[in-house]
Design a protein around this motif. Structure first.
Motif, mmCIF file in Angstrom:
data_model
loop_
_atom_site.group_PDB
_atom_site.id
_atom_site.type_symbol
_atom_site.label_atom_id
_atom_site.label_comp_id
_atom_site.label_asym_id
_atom_site.label_seq_id
_atom_site.Cartn_x
_atom_site.Cartn_y
_atom_site.Cartn_z
ATOM 1 N N SER A 62 -51.474 -35.219 -14.935
ATOM 2 C CA SER A 62 -50.616 -36.558 -15.092
ATOM 3 C C SER A 62 -51.707 -37.127 -16.527
ATOM 4 O O SER A 62 -51.151 -37.550 -17.530
ATOM 5 C CB SER A 62 -49.988 -37.531 -13.709
ATOM 6 N N VAL A 63 -52.688 -37.275 -16.322
ATOM 7 C CA VAL A 63 -53.763 -38.205 -16.984
ATOM 8 C C VAL A 63 -53.973 -37.694 -17.756
ATOM 9 O O VAL A 63 -53.834 -37.721 -19.612
ATOM 10 C CB VAL A 63 -54.901 -38.093 -16.233
ATOM 11 N N GLY A 64 -54.055 -36.102 -18.177
ATOM 12 C CA GLY A 64 -53.797 -35.342 -19.309
ATOM 13 C C GLY A 64 -52.629 -35.191 -20.181
ATOM 14 O O GLY A 64 -53.162 -34.963 -21.257
ATOM 15 N N VAL A 90 -58.916 -31.457 -23.280
ATOM 16 C CA VAL A 90 -60.482 -30.937 -21.721
ATOM 17 C C VAL A 90 -59.334 -31.257 -20.407
ATOM 18 O O VAL A 90 -60.072 -30.585 -19.401
ATOM 19 C CB VAL A 90 -61.353 -32.025 -22.343
ATOM 20 N N ILE A 91 -59.590 -32.726 -20.000
ATOM 21 C CA ILE A 91 -58.973 -32.687 -18.829
ATOM 22 C C ILE A 91 -57.432 -31.899 -18.286
ATOM 23 O O ILE A 91 -57.826 -31.189 -17.005
ATOM 24 C CB ILE A 91 -58.502 -34.305 -18.651
ATOM 25 N N LEU A 92 -57.010 -31.340 -18.717
ATOM 26 C CA LEU A 92 -55.959 -30.878 -18.861
ATOM 27 C C LEU A 92 -56.148 -28.832 -18.385
ATOM 28 O O LEU A 92 -56.055 -28.151 -17.907
ATOM 29 C CB LEU A 92 -54.522 -30.726 -20.163
ATOM 30 N N GLY A 93 -57.327 -28.739 -19.130
ATOM 31 C CA GLY A 93 -58.247 -27.385 -19.123
ATOM 32 C C GLY A 93 -58.961 -27.540 -17.324
ATOM 33 O O GLY A 93 -59.102 -26.260 -16.778
ATOM 34 N N HIS A 94 -59.317 -28.248 -16.768
ATOM 35 C CA HIS A 94 -60.725 -28.676 -15.936
ATOM 36 C C HIS A 94 -58.484 -28.450 -14.885
ATOM 37 O O HIS A 94 -59.207 -28.211 -13.803
ATOM 38 C CB HIS A 94 -60.814 -29.590 -15.581
ATOM 39 N N GLY A 95 -57.609 -29.768 -15.378
ATOM 40 C CA GLY A 95 -56.881 -29.221 -13.704
ATOM 41 C C GLY A 95 -56.627 -27.706 -14.039
ATOM 42 O O GLY A 95 -55.788 -27.082 -12.259
ATOM 43 N N SER A 96 -56.407 -27.306 -14.722
ATOM 44 C CA SER A 96 -55.843 -25.567 -14.834
ATOM 45 C C SER A 96 -56.672 -25.448 -14.543
ATOM 46 O O SER A 96 -56.408 -23.915 -13.039
ATOM 47 C CB SER A 96 -55.247 -25.522 -16.325
ATOM 48 N N ASN A 97 -58.069 -25.452 -14.468
ATOM 49 C CA ASN A 97 -58.925 -24.231 -13.827
ATOM 50 C C ASN A 97 -58.988 -24.037 -12.151
ATOM 51 O O ASN A 97 -59.286 -23.306 -11.224
ATOM 52 C CB ASN A 97 -61.412 -24.371 -15.093
ATOM 53 N N ASN A 149 -55.164 -27.851 0.336
ATOM 54 C CA ASN A 149 -55.674 -28.950 0.995
ATOM 55 C C ASN A 149 -55.417 -30.200 -0.011
ATOM 56 O O ASN A 149 -54.600 -29.614 -1.024
ATOM 57 C CB ASN A 149 -57.289 -28.649 0.450
ATOM 58 N N LEU A 150 -54.584 -31.025 0.845
ATOM 59 C CA LEU A 150 -53.699 -32.188 0.458
ATOM 60 C C LEU A 150 -54.360 -33.340 -0.610
ATOM 61 O O LEU A 150 -53.948 -33.201 -1.380
ATOM 62 C CB LEU A 150 -53.149 -33.115 1.421
ATOM 63 N N THR A 151 -55.744 -32.878 -0.165
ATOM 64 C CA THR A 151 -56.529 -33.589 -1.488
ATOM 65 C C THR A 151 -56.756 -32.579 -2.480
ATOM 66 O O THR A 151 -56.517 -33.318 -3.715
ATOM 67 C CB THR A 151 -57.753 -34.195 -1.070
ATOM 68 N N LEU A 152 -56.755 -31.862 -2.867
ATOM 69 C CA LEU A 152 -56.723 -30.885 -3.651
ATOM 70 C C LEU A 152 -55.891 -31.001 -4.825
ATOM 71 O O LEU A 152 -55.812 -31.022 -5.938
ATOM 72 C CB LEU A 152 -57.476 -29.830 -3.304
ATOM 73 N N ALA A 153 -54.594 -30.796 -4.065
ATOM 74 C CA ALA A 153 -53.187 -30.755 -5.002
ATOM 75 C C ALA A 153 -52.889 -32.756 -5.254
ATOM 76 O O ALA A 153 -52.384 -32.266 -6.756
ATOM 77 C CB ALA A 153 -52.014 -31.216 -3.734
ATOM 78 N N ILE A 154 -53.989 -33.398 -4.951
ATOM 79 C CA ILE A 154 -53.485 -35.120 -5.031
ATOM 80 C C ILE A 154 -54.750 -35.127 -6.444
ATOM 81 O O ILE A 154 -53.931 -35.267 -7.634
ATOM 82 C CB ILE A 154 -53.998 -35.437 -4.091
ATOM 83 N N VAL A 155 -55.691 -34.475 -6.362
ATOM 84 C CA VAL A 155 -56.659 -34.117 -7.653
ATOM 85 C C VAL A 155 -55.898 -33.091 -8.744
ATOM 86 O O VAL A 155 -56.761 -34.112 -9.817
ATOM 87 C CB VAL A 155 -58.065 -33.319 -7.502
ATOM 88 N N ILE A 156 -56.049 -32.659 -9.006
ATOM 89 C CA ILE A 156 -54.581 -31.554 -9.414
ATOM 90 C C ILE A 156 -53.971 -32.343 -9.985
ATOM 91 O O ILE A 156 -53.340 -32.340 -11.841
ATOM 92 C CB ILE A 156 -54.507 -30.094 -9.373
ATOM 93 N N ALA A 157 -53.241 -32.562 -9.012
ATOM 94 C CA ALA A 157 -51.655 -33.324 -10.336
ATOM 95 C C ALA A 157 -52.729 -34.644 -11.019
ATOM 96 O O ALA A 157 -51.744 -34.703 -11.982
ATOM 97 C CB ALA A 157 -50.560 -34.005 -9.159
ATOM 98 N N ALA A 158 -53.392 -35.197 -10.248
ATOM 99 C CA ALA A 158 -53.804 -36.629 -11.150
ATOM 100 C C ALA A 158 -53.651 -35.842 -12.443
ATOM 101 O O ALA A 158 -54.112 -36.226 -13.741
ATOM 102 C CB ALA A 158 -54.881 -37.183 -10.537
ATOM 103 N N LEU A 159 -54.779 -34.916 -12.557
ATOM 104 C CA LEU A 159 -55.902 -34.443 -13.671
ATOM 105 C C LEU A 159 -54.523 -34.395 -14.281
ATOM 106 O O LEU A 159 -54.606 -34.045 -15.936
ATOM 107 C CB LEU A 159 -56.640 -33.410 -13.192
#
Length: 130
Positions: A16-18, A35-42, A4-14
């Motif tokens: 980049s912010v992390g 913590v944010i990088l961990g959530h992005g990885s999960n 999903n494109l939205t999911l890819a954007i959310v992962i990229a945002a997590l």
């Protein structure tokens, strides 16, 4: 498998912010970055697992209907690693706060001394070349 494109954007945002928070000098910002990088990885691992399916038991479903258990196991491992790193950074920030009154990471004195020596050496080499 499509993502999903939205999911890819959310992962990229997590991510980049992390990484942005990880590069800061405050230990609390570094902690939030971890913590944010961990959530992005999960989220990335769960996305890589594909669509939901049946439990991976040989007698309950056909192999093409089963989900892959490896991304779930890796996500659990990532959760444990993130939790351990979070507790370590919290202890480090608390110790820094009690000893110094702030949680800012200072430059190492030895690193600064080596930088000055390198700078002097480069300046001397430039003077000799001229």
């Amino acid at each position: 498998m499509t993502i999903n494109l939205t999911l890819a954007i959310v992962i990229a945002a997590l991510y980049s912010v992390g990484f942005y928070l990880l590069m800061q000098r405050s230990l609390m910002r570094v902690l939030l970055g971890i913590v944010i990088l961990g959530h992005g990885s999960n989220l990335l691992l769960q996305t890589a697992g594909g669509p939901p399916g049946r439990a991976p038991m040989l007698t309950t479903a056909r192999p093409e209907q089963m989900t892959d258990p490896l991304p779930q196991a890796m996500a659990l491992t990532a959760i444990v690693i993130t939790f351990a790193l979070t507790t370590f950074l919290l202890a480090l920030a608390y110790r820094s706060w009690t000893l110094l009154g702030h949680d800012e990471v200072r430059d190492d004195v030895e690193d600064r001394r080596i930088q000055r020596l390198e700078r002097r050496k480069v300046e001397e080499d430039e003077e000799e070349a001229a």
